[in-house]
Design an enzyme around this catalytic site. Structure first.
Site, PDB file in Angstrom:
ATOM      1  CG  HIS A 101      -0.317  -0.014   2.521  1.00  0.00           C
ATOM      2  ND1 HIS A 101       0.244  -1.151   3.058  1.00  0.00           N
ATOM      3  CD2 HIS A 101      -0.139   0.961   3.438  1.00  0.00           C
ATOM      4  CE1 HIS A 101       0.742  -0.882   4.258  1.00  0.00           C
ATOM      5  NE2 HIS A 101       0.523   0.396   4.511  1.00  0.00           N
ATOM      6  CG  HIS A 103       1.214   5.494   4.060  1.00  0.00           C
ATOM      7  ND1 HIS A 103       0.384   5.391   5.150  1.00  0.00           N
ATOM      8  CD2 HIS A 103       1.955   4.351   4.032  1.00  0.00           C
ATOM      9  CE1 HIS A 103       0.612   4.232   5.763  1.00  0.00           C
ATOM     10  NE2 HIS A 103       1.558   3.589   5.097  1.00  0.00           N
TER      11      HIS A 103
END
Length: 139
Positions: A101, A103
């Site tokens: 993932h 940010h």
């Protein structure tokens, strides 16, 4: 492929409710439940990869343009002064959820958000030697 025991697989695929800011066939972008700053968003692929090193190239090619799109939307919406795009791999690098993932974190002048590191000094000869070793490992 998704993993049954992966919380981010579940978040990305709508199993659990999220505050979704963007979704397409490959990604869901949600507001982080424990944000570094207001508007902190997570770009989560719908297919599972533990980290950058296991991410397929097609998905990898889409992440940075999507981060730019989310960053522009955050900047327009929040009038922030900057954006951090952060991606951690391994516990030593701060990865706590082992589903790739990215940010996207809004930043403000003097926000004291704490993202950064102390700069080190390395001798030029050591840099040249290291650059040659890394280059050799890439090729």
């Amino acid at each position: 492929m998704t993993k049954d025991d992966c919380i981010f697989c579940k978040l990305a695929n709508g199993v659990f409710p999220t505050h979704t800011v963007y979704e397409d066939e490959d990604f869901r972008v949600i507001l982080d439940a424990s944000p570094a700053n207001y508007g902190h968003s997570l770009i989560i692929p719908k297919q599972h990869s533990d980290n950058l090193f296991s991410l397929d190239e097609e998905t990898a090619r889409k992440v940075l343009p999507l981060a730019a799109k989310i960053g522009r939307a955050l900047t327009d919406t929040l009038k922030c002064d900057g954006i951090n795009v952060v991606q951690n791999n391994g516990t030593a690098a701060g990865q706590t959820v082992f589903h790739f993932h990215t940010h996207v974190i809004p930043r403000y002048d003097d926000d004291k958000c704490g993202i950064g590191w102390p700069q080190k000094t390395v001798e030029d000869d050591a840099q040249a030697e290291l650059a040659a070793k890394i280059s050799s490992a890439i090729n």
